[in-house]
Design a protein around this motif. Structure first.
Motif, short mmCIF file in Angstrom:
data_model
loop_
_atom_site.label_atom_id
_atom_site.label_comp_id
_atom_site.label_asym_id
_atom_site.label_seq_id
_atom_site.Cartn_x
_atom_site.Cartn_y
_atom_site.Cartn_z
N LYS A 648 5.40 -8.86 -1.77
CA LYS A 648 4.19 -8.86 -0.95
C LYS A 648 4.34 -9.75 0.28
O LYS A 648 3.96 -9.37 1.37
N CYS A 649 4.92 -10.96 0.08
CA CYS A 649 4.92 -11.90 1.20
C CYS A 649 6.29 -12.19 1.78
O CYS A 649 6.40 -12.61 2.92
N LYS A 906 -9.88 7.94 -4.67
CA LYS A 906 -8.55 7.89 -4.05
C LYS A 906 -8.09 6.44 -3.98
O LYS A 906 -8.88 5.55 -3.71
N ARG A 907 -6.82 6.20 -4.20
CA ARG A 907 -6.30 4.83 -4.26
C ARG A 907 -5.68 4.42 -2.93
O ARG A 907 -5.26 5.26 -2.15
N THR A 908 -5.56 3.10 -2.74
CA THR A 908 -4.82 2.63 -1.57
C THR A 908 -3.37 3.05 -1.75
O THR A 908 -2.86 3.11 -2.87
N PRO A 909 -2.68 3.32 -0.65
CA PRO A 909 -1.30 3.80 -0.76
C PRO A 909 -0.42 2.74 -1.44
O PRO A 909 -0.66 1.55 -1.30
N LEU A 910 0.59 3.25 -2.17
CA LEU A 910 1.51 2.34 -2.86
C LEU A 910 2.45 1.69 -1.86
O LEU A 910 2.84 2.29 -0.88
N HIS A 911 2.83 0.45 -2.17
CA HIS A 911 3.90 -0.19 -1.40
C HIS A 911 5.19 0.60 -1.68
O HIS A 911 5.44 0.99 -2.82
#
Length: 1907
Positions: A648-649, A906-911
């Motif tokens: 993530k970071c 609907k979901r947030t797009p996957l990383h």
């Protein structure tokens, strides 16, 4: 110095010291001091120094026989007075003199303070001190300010709170390391050092010489006093004695530190100077005492397991070191198995060896570091030894405060911090042994938080003193003392050790201070970086974390219920959170940027190593042991969280930090086991383990734990799923959830590992888990703000929430020092975006709501996410609650009428790193499962629910949303579905697999199945699932179409590479999973009664969906493809992101998406729809199925019956409530407030008697003499009336010393004064008729309006008495609740049998003259009242009268001078009537303008009360001689005869009588029921007296000139026709009559003070007269309303007088026309006015002859009382709190622990304070009796809550102060600013005035006089 004195005290007898000046010769001391100071100031001061030393030797004598030291305590105890105590004092005096160098000590102090350069506050406080924390100004999250600095700084608009210190702390004002300078207070804003003058050398010179000796003496004293505690007896007692003796010394040191910076720097020099220490303490030389002292010191060191380096050889501590070193080496290498050996050496008695072992270990972690970290303590300065003793004595508060008071000195701070670190290991050992570990922990943290919150300091100590090594090592050792063998997986051979959660160390959180320090230093970036770079430390730390891996193992109980439910799980969860997770979050907060990648790699690397060691140690192969679960996997969670952070970071490539596939497969096993166990626990499969296992399941997901527990677990599973083979993963999931056998096409199956009743919920659990796994994006690509929003929406959807509970429920970063502050900007902005604030509402029932946040409509519409809700619910019912609220929203907004399904979102797009996760949706195994389940649902197989269907559709939809785009060349591939007609699916893409038809399925069926030929129950598991069952499938199966079924014989070809790992031997694996039937697990193929059958299916997923649509809608052919009508749908599909609806809409949505994604699908859907579906054939039912069906049917019928019964019940209840409402109407036919019964009775005179319903036996009937009926009443003493004041300004609660409240202007006080004045001058019996009592402690009677037979009531009370249930009331005191409405009551008021007809006859107006009526009244009063004969009714009348008397205290009923005189009872009885009328008037708002429409009338029992009182009053007949009626209506011929008998006290003059009291006396003396014309007659007569009183009062009020003017004008009109009805005439007559006495004389100066200088106009006089008469008219009208049922007319305020007087019949009927209304026109004189007035005035004159002043005071009656009010409270709670929480109690002059203040009168009291107890009553209870006759309303200062005391019960009422979010803050836990809530306060006041506390507040409890 004082120490010497102390030492002297210890030493017993003092050696003779002839040179010592006699005590008391302060001059000599001063002279000596001055002389020495001079000597020392010379350049050559050696002689002076020696002289001083000699003197100090003497004064601080340490020379005394050592033997005496043992008896020191006894000696000290014995010799109070002149013994050592005096010597101690003496020594302190000497020290003070010497320091001051001959001057005065106080002047010296002041002088030193002037040189205080410190810009720091540094105030040190102890536990329970009230301090402040401002997050806006704080740099360190531990920052705190004392109240003074806080209020003097400017923090408006900041995020601050007040808190009670738990461990103590210090004020940081002025310290720019900890807080921003903008927040400093006025005193500590940085002073430039230039303007502080330099300290003169000679000022502190003496201190430098004296203090070292003084401190040395203190140390000697500590050495002497310490004796090692015996093995098991705690020696706290002895230590405390020593400390008590030391008190003055340490206090003296503390005072020195408070002198400011100059003195502190001297002390620092003394404490840290090594030379001084060496000289004084070496113990060498000839001084035997010093030697002995040194020996004691060495012994103490040794017993603590520490060595003093030089003396190693002496004490022979070298030998063990060789033995321990090997152990240490192994320990550090991480071979945890050897730790078992430690237990032997770690016993407390062999501390020495343990100590060296520890040292060796630490050496390894950082090879070059100083050897003496762990166990060698060398003290080089006073400071070091002082700290050593402070620890030895377990941190005495005074010592801690002294050490902390020094901290503003920078040099000291550094030295002290290093010393503290040096003693860290020793602190841990002492803490472990301590019996008071709680107190000690608090004191340790009190110190350490001051040291380690400062980043600069922490960094310095880390570099110079190996702080990190020390901390980690100390923690490791601490935990090593409570390790046990882990039983996870392989019970016999496991080498893994875990902490034992049952040990005190964990149970009591003893490790807390050390962990807390560790977390604190990790919050500093520089320190954390060192930690993350040091590989040795990381290894040690992972070693430490692994002690918690797998702790608190649960084993499922299969047979009986567990005997003892251990509660160790609290300790386990707390330990993982505090010792593992919080340090982890601390470290993570420094891994935010790309540059920190290296750190993450280090942690991940050592984490994986530790995990690998762990798997090896527990002998883990591939299958978890059955029926075991641990919720504690901190290593997994470290690994997961660092992975997440890395992606993530830090932009790290995920694959570069992932291990190989085999490790991933191992990693996923235990977290998956936890998820399956959660489902098992919720399916009640663990019920025999007791409630605690549910507790664990809840704690695991609870808001404070979830982001350190379940979130990392799910994330780790998502990572594993994205990298492992999907078929393997899916089959593992279903196998872990034990539902493999259920996934069969057949209607029957055998589940070898699960009971049938658990199958359904386990299947739901498995599917729900898959949905969560695939939809959750917390670590897979959501930003922090999105996460916060999702969390908040989930919480708000479950229930409306208060602001504080939201803060609590939303998992913030749990490390308190991470700097992410709850309540930070983003929290508030997100909250305002998703929720609306509902202000606190007040329901009429009195239940007060708090301010709540509720989701906005658009949140329900677009953001409600059931998946998140399921993940975050602790209680399963919250999911239902969220769905119910969602349903309600859809109905209300008209979006969907029916029962909706959880919406698809609907979901947030996957990383990109996690794209692999979606392969789960496109694997054959999952498709087979989905197909099977759809088929089973369609065929109505058992154990499937709507929930299952919902999840299946959800997964299909997820798959369609995330399909890979392989469909482009799909058309080319089509070779017709016929080719693979019998195998499962051709590919792995869901879109194409959906249309694939499956014709036949081969299944294994029990041979008993009836339709083996046709529909043999096929376990698809044998062809689809089960990585492990693959071997179960005999090859014989491939009889036909061998080419097709083969593909599914293994779950997937790709798994070959795992095959060796997983199927080492399938039989071995089976032995683990399956119950062991025999030693050799028979091959599943040969399992009994299974046979193979082929089922004809001929369906595809699409066709199943369409048939489901038909089934759900209940219509044939209900699905019609929408694109056939509207081709647009396919070109521009408007599929919403978010869709509401039920199963039917879900199926339609899926079919549309399938059609959109492929033309083939579209064509097939159309084809399916064209074929008219034949009706589903009726299934043949087997006997077994029939049985289950019957069962179901029976259940269904039972349910229907129950529904029916409940409905019937509800309707009964409804009709019952309606009749209950009518009870009042029925009852009111007797006291006719209701017109309806009245009209009926007038029309039909036959209805003779009032009819009552008994609410117990349900019979109706009249009340009779022998079976009386009674009203349910509550009698209570009330002082509300007494609280009326005559000014409009409400009194304020005092908040400064100046403000005081004096009670002398209250109604009660005024009436009291009046009565005692009358009693001074007049005959007692006559006084008691002249006024009313009951302003304080009057008895108020109220009813709920329900009636019952008195005999029924008695049996009801009997049953209550035998009822053992704890009630909120006391049956012995006659208390009960009304059987019908449950209102609180304590007596029954008998209803007097009376007929209505009579009543109506009395109402008829008669035309008798007033003279006749007066005679009748007199006659009736003269008849003696015989009490009715002994009937049941009369007995009840007596008993209720007794109840009424006992309701109030004796002092409120006995006013007579002769105790027990009947006049007393007489006065008390008519005053009860007065109290009730006056209170009703107040409830109506103090006037009668609103007329009869008041609620008070609705349930009044005044009528019945009157009859009871009248019956009793008639027993006391007034001698007709003294009856005031005579004086009112007859002229007495010989006036003088009255005055003849001088020796007797005269009667009260009639003009001093209270007219309202007279009215009640006259009426109650009449036989009841009363006739209306008699009533009117009495009122008319009394009005004439009242009017005369008004005129007399007016005449006294005005000036001499006014009087003479009025006298003249009145005299002129005296002969006009209606002179008797003109106020001018009457006034002039009154003045001329009274002027005959001395009333108007002695005008003097004080007279003018009374007179208002207004000019009296006719209008103002008329107004004065009307106001004077109004209270009487109001009470009389109320009385008439109750006695005769006449309505009260409503009117404007200004016409109240005329309306009431005409209503009472005072106004002649023709008098309606004249416009300006004159009150005098109501007069109707029974005898000539002037005669009677002069007769009345004569009485006054004869009194004023002697007492003019009192005569005047008695004439002026204050009749205009304002309504009672509670005290006015300030806007901001802080003003109350700051004044009262430090205020001392006036009784005991201490600051109370629980201060409270009375809101009625403002008295300050100690709640529960034993100090102020009187005759076993605590102060609040006592005050409630004195101030409110048993009702008290107190504000608890420290809790902001109001407590009500009512008689012997109390309740917490709630708070009238709310914070900015409309919430209470009970106990001031949150400490946010609180503001008054005016509405709540009004509600409180209303309940007080209306006496409804008992009815409205529900939670009452007895207080046993202890409040």
């Amino acid at each position: 110095m004082a120490a010497a004195a102390a030492a002297a005290a210890v030493g017993g007898p003092q050696p003779p010291q002839p040179e010592l000046p006699a005590p008391g010769l302060a001059l000599d001391k001063a002279a000596t001091a001055a002389h020495l100071k001079a000597a020392l100031s010379r350049p050559d001061n050696r002689a002076g120094a020696e002289e001083l030393q000699a003197l100090l030797e003497r004064v601080l004598s340490a020379e005394r026989p050592l033997a005496a030291a043992a008896d020191s305590e006894e000696a000290a105890a014995a010799s109070s007075g002149g013994g050592p105590g005096a010597a101690e004092e003496e020594a302190l005096e000497w020290c003070k003199c010497l320091l001051a160098g001959g001057g005065g000590y106080d002047e010296f102090c002041a002088a030193v303070r002037a040189y205080d350069p410190a810009a720091l506050c540094g105030l040190v406080w102890t536990a329970n001190f009230v301090a402040y924390r401002c997050r806006t100004c704080g740099i360190s999250p531990c920052m705190s300010l004392c109240a003074e600095c806080f209020h003097q700084g400017d923090h408006t608009g900041h995020d601050f709170n007040m808190f009670r210190s738990q461990a103590g702390g210090a004020c940081d004002c002025g310290d720019s390391n900890v807080m921003r300078e903008s927040g400093f207070c006025k005193r500590h804003q940085i002073k430039s050092s230039s303007n502080i003058p330099c300290v003169p050398k000679d000022l502190l010179m003496m201190s430098e010489f004296v203090l070292p000796r003084f401190i040395f003496c203190l140390i000697q004293y500590l050495r002497e006093g310490y004796s090692e505690p015996a093995a098991d007896v705690p020696s706290e007692k002895d230590l405390n004695k020593v400390l008590q003796l030391l008190e003055p010394q340490i206090s003296f040191l503390e005072d020195l530190t408070k002198m400011g910076g100059a003195m502190r720097s001297v002390l620092t020099q003394v404490l840290t100077n090594q030379q001084n220490y060496k000289d004084l303490t070496s113990g060498l030389g000839e001084n035997s005492c010093a030697k002995k002292s040194h020996e004691k010191y060495l012994i103490a060191l040794k017993s603590s397991g520490l060595t003093y380096p030089e003396d190693k050889l002496v004490y022979g501590i070298q030998e063990p070191s060789a033995g321990t070193s090997t152990l240490a080496v192994q320990g550090f290498a991480g071979a945890t198995g050897t730790l078992g050996q430690l237990d032997s050496s770690d016993e407390e008695d062999q501390d020495g060896s343990q100590g060296l072992g520890k040292r060796k270990r630490v050496k390894l972690s950082g090879n070059t570091k100083d050897q003496s970290i762990m166990d060698v303590l060398k003290h080089k300065s006073f400071l070091e030894e002082l700290l050593f003793w402070t620890i030895k004595y377990e941190f005495p508060q005074k010592m801690v405060t002294f050490l902390l008071n020094m901290l503003p000195d920078q040099e000291y701070k550094v030295a002290f911090t290093k010393t503290f670190v040096q003693h860290y290991a020793f602190i841990m050992k002492t803490l472990k042994k301590s019996h008071e570990s709680d107190t000690m922990s608090n004191r340790i943290v009190h110190i350490s938080v001051q040291l380690f919150s400062n980043e600069e300091l922490a960094r310095q100590v880390t570099e110079e003193c190996q702080l990190l090594d020390i901390m980690v090592t100390v923690l490791l050792y601490m935990m090593e003392s409570c390790l046990i063998k882990s039983e996870l997986q392989d019970e016999e051979n496991s080498l893994h050790v875990v902490v034992n959660c049952g040990e005190a160390l964990l149970k009591n959180n003893t490790y807390w201070p050390l962990v807390s320090d560790f977390i604190n230093i990790l919050s500093h970036q520089s320190v954390a970086k060192r930690f993350l770079e040091d590989h040795g430390l990381l290894v040690t730390w992972m070693n430490f974390v692994s002690f918690f891996q797998g702790m608190n193992l649960n084993k499922r109980e299969l047979n009986e219920h567990v005997e003892f439910e251990s509660q160790t799980y609290y300790a386990a969860f707390a330990a993982e959170l505090e010792a593992c997770a919080q340090p982890m979050w601390g470290l993570l907060s420094h891994c935010k940027v790309r540059e920190t990648q290296e750190y993450t790699r280090n942690v991940v690397r050592y984490c994986i190593e530790a995990l690998q060691d762990w798997f090896d140690a527990i002998n883990f192969v591939d299958e978890p042991a059955p029926n075991q679960v641990t919720f504690h996997l901190p290593l997994h969670r470290y690994y997961a969280m660092f992975l997440s952070k890395a992606v993530k970071c830090q932009e790290l490539d995920l694959d570069s930090v992932l291990p190989d596939q085999e490790m991933l497969m191992k990693l996923m096993i235990h977290p998956l086991q936890i998820q399956a166990s959660l489902a098992e626990i919720h399916s009640n499969m663990w019920v025999r383990n007791g409630l605690q296992i549910k507790g664990q399941a809840m704690t695991y997901v609870q808001s404070h734990f979830c982001n350190s527990m379940i979130d990392p677990d799910i994330y780790l599973l998502q990572v594993c799923a994205s990298r492992l083979d999907p078929d393997y993963f899916i089959s593992s999931v279903f196998e872990r959830f034990k539902v493999v056998d259920l996934l069969t096409m057949a209607s029957q199956h055998q589940n070898t590992v699960l009971d049938a009743e658990h199958e359904r919920s386990m299947l739901e659990g498995a599917l729900t888990f898959l949905v969560i796994l695939l939809s959750l994006r917390l670590h897979l690509g959501m930003s922090d703000d999105e996460i916060l929003r999702a969390e908040m929406v989930a919480q708000l959807c479950m229930n409306d929430r208060t602001h504080s509970s939201l803060l609590d429920l939303i998992p913030e970063n749990p490390n308190p020092k991470s700097g992410i502050i709850p309540g930070s900007y983003s929290f508030e902005s997100v909250l305002s975006a998703v929720a609306d604030f509902k202000a606190p509402v007040f329901e009429p029932g009195g239940s007060m709501q708090q301010g709540m946040y509720t989701p906005k409509a658009e949140v329900w519409d677009q953001e409600f996410d059931p998946v998140m809700v399921i993940l975050r619910t602790v209680y399963r019912r919250d999911v239902q609650s969220a769905m119910d609220r969602y349903t309600a929203f859809l109905k209300q907004s008209g979006k969907f009428p029916g029962n909706p399904w959880p919406p698809y979102k609907k979901r947030t797009p996957l990383h990109p790193s996690y794209k692999g996760l979606m392969r789960l949706l496109h694997c054959k195994t999952l498709h087979i499962v989905l197909f099977t389940l759809l088929y089973k649902i369609l065929m109505d197989h058992q154990n499937l629910s709507e929930h299952v269907l919902c999840m299946v559709l959800y997964l299909i939809e997820l798959g369609l949303e995330n399909s890979a785009d392989e469909e482009s060349d799909e058309e080319a591939l089509v070779c017709g579905p016929e080719r693979c007609h019998d195998s499962w699916f051709p590919g792995s893409n869901l879109v194409s697999n959906m249309r694939h038809f499956i014709n036949y399925v081969r299944v294994r069926v029990p041979e008993t199945a009836p339709e083996v030929k046709r529909d043999s129950p096929a376990s698809t598991s044998s062809d689809s699932l089960g990585s492990l069952q693959s071997s179960r499938r005999p090859k014989v199966l491939q009889r036909e179409n061998s080419g097709t079924a083969q593909v599914f014989s293994l779950v997937a070809e790709r798994r070959k590479k795992f095959q060796e790992i997983i199927n080492r031997s399938s039989s071995e694996a089976h032995q683990v999973v399956r119950p062991r039937t025999s030693n050799k697990w028979s091959a599943p193929g040969s399992a009994p009664q299974l046979t193979t059958a082929i089922l004809e299916i001929k369906e595809s997923i699409l066709s199943l969906l369409i048939k489901l649509h038909h089934k759900l809608s209940g219509k044939q052919n209900s699905y019609y493809p929408p694109w056939l009508d509207d081709i647009e749908i396919l070109i521009q599909p408007e599929i919403p992101k978010y869709s509401h609806g039920d199963g039917i809409t879900a199926v339609e949505r899926i079919l549309l998406k399938a059609a959109l994604q492929s033309r083939m699908n579209k064509r097939i859907i159309e084809e399916i729809c064209r074929k008219v579906t034949p009706p589903v054939p009726p299934k043949k039912i087997t006997a077994a199925e029939k049985k289950t069906l019957d069962k179901e049917e029976r259940r269904q019928k039972a349910r229907e019956r129950q529904q029916k019964l409940l409905a019937e019940f509800a309707s009964r209840q409804k009709s019952f409530m309606e009749t209950a409402m009518d009870v009042e109407k029925i009852f009111s036919s007797d006291s006719p407030e209701n017109d309806i019964p009245m009209e009926i009775t007038t029309a039909e005179p036959q209805v003779s008697e009032a009819v009552y319903d008994c609410v117990i036996c349900g019979q109706s009937g009249p009340s009779s003499e022998d079976r009386p009926t009674g009203l349910v009443v509550l009698l209570q003493a009330s002082s509300v009336l007494g609280q009326c004041r005559d000014n409009i300004e409400p009194k304020k609660l005092p908040i400064t010393e100046e403000e005081q409240i004096y009670p002398w202007d209250t109604c009660a006080a005024v009436h009291d004064v009046r009565l005692s004045l009358l009693q001074r001058y007049f005959k007692d019996s006559s006084c008691l008729l002249a006024v009313s009592i009951g302003w304080e402690g009057g008895v108020y009677v109220q009813t709920c309006g329900h009636t019952l037979h008195i005999d029924c009531h008695k049996s009801y009370m009997e049953s209550l008495r035998n009822d053992q249930v704890l009630q909120g009331f006391s049956v012995d005191k006659g208390e009960f609740t009304c059987p019908l409405c449950r209102q609180f009551a304590n007596s029954v008021l008998p209803c007097y049998p009376g007929s209505n007809v009579e009543n109506n006859l009395w109402q008829r107006p008669s035309n008798k003259s007033i003279q006749d009526l007066i005679k009748e009244v007199e006659e009736l009063q003269g008849r003696p009242g015989a009490f009715p004969s002994e009937t049941n009714l009369s007995k009840e009348m007596e008993s209720v009268m007794k109840d009424i008397k006992n309701t109030t205290q004796k002092k409120y009923r006995d006013y007579s001078k002769t105790p027990g005189s009947p006049d007393n009872d007489f006065l008390f009885m008519y005053s009860v009537a007065r109290t009730n009328l006056e209170l009703e008037l107040i409830h109506r708002g103090g006037n009668l303008c609103s007329g009869g429409a008041s609620t008070a009338g609705k349930r009044s029992c005044l009528n019945q009360l009157f009859l009871v009182l009248a019956l009793h009053m008639r027993l006391y007949s007034i001698d007709s001689e003294y009856n005031p009626w005579r004086k009112l209506t007859q002229l007495v011929e010989e006036m003088n005869s009255q005055l003849g008998n001088e020796e007797q006290q005269p009667e009260v003059p009639i003009l001093y009588h209270d007219v309202t009291s007279l009215l009640l006396v006259q009426i109650l003396m009449m036989p009841q029921p009363l006739r209306k014309d008699h009533f009117t007659c009495i009122v008319k007569v009394l009005f004439t007296l009242l009017y005369t009183q008004a005129l007399a009062a007016l005449s006294v009020k005005c000036t001499e000139e006014d009087r003479s003017a009025w006298k003249r004008t009145g005299a002129l009109k005296k002969n006009t026709c209606d002179a008797e009805k003109s106020y001018e005439v009457l006034l002039s007559f009154v003045i001329s009559e009274l002027a005959k006495g001395k009333l108007y004389h002695e005008e003097g100066t004080q007279e003018c003070a009374m007179v208002s200088p207004i000019a009296w106009s006719p209008e103002s006089m008329e107004k004065y007269l009307q106001d004077f008469c109004l209270p009487f008219l109001r009470i009389t009208s109320l009385l008439q309303h109750h006695l005769f049922g006449e309505d009260l007319p409503s009117c404007q305020e200004e016409e109240e007088f005329s309306v009431l007087s005409s209503c009472l019949g005072l106004l002649p009927t023709f008098y309606q026309t004249e416009h300006p209304f004159i009150s005098a026109s109501c007069l109707d004189w029974p005898v000539p006015a002037f005669d009677i007035i002069s007769q009345w005035c004569f009485e006054i004159n004869s009194f004023t002859e002697r007492h003019a002043e009192q005569g005047k005071a008695l004439l002026i009656q204050e009749s205009r009382w304002k309504l009672p009010h509670l005290l006015q409270l300030p806007e901001n709670y802080n003003t109350i709190f700051q004044y009262y929480h430090r205020k001392t109690c006036s009784v005991c002059t201490k600051v109370p622990k629980d201060p409270a203040v009375c809101l009625v009168c403002g008295t300050f009291v100690c709640l529960k304070g034993l100090c102020c107890k009187q005759q076993s009553y605590c102060e609040c209870v006592l005050h409630s009796q004195n101030c409110g006759a048993g009702t008290g309303i107190f504000l608890l200062i420290n809790a902001s809550v109001i407590i009500i005391i009512r008689g012997h019960r109390f309740c917490l009422w709630g708070s009238v102060y709310l914070d900015a979010h409309g919430e209470e803050d009970r106990d001031l836990r949150r400490g946010k600013p609180l503001y008054i809530c005016k509405e709540r306060y009004k509600v409180l006041e209303q309940q007080w005035i209306s006496h409804t506390f008992d009815h409205i507040n529900k939670r009452w409890g007895p207080h046993y006089n202890g409040l």
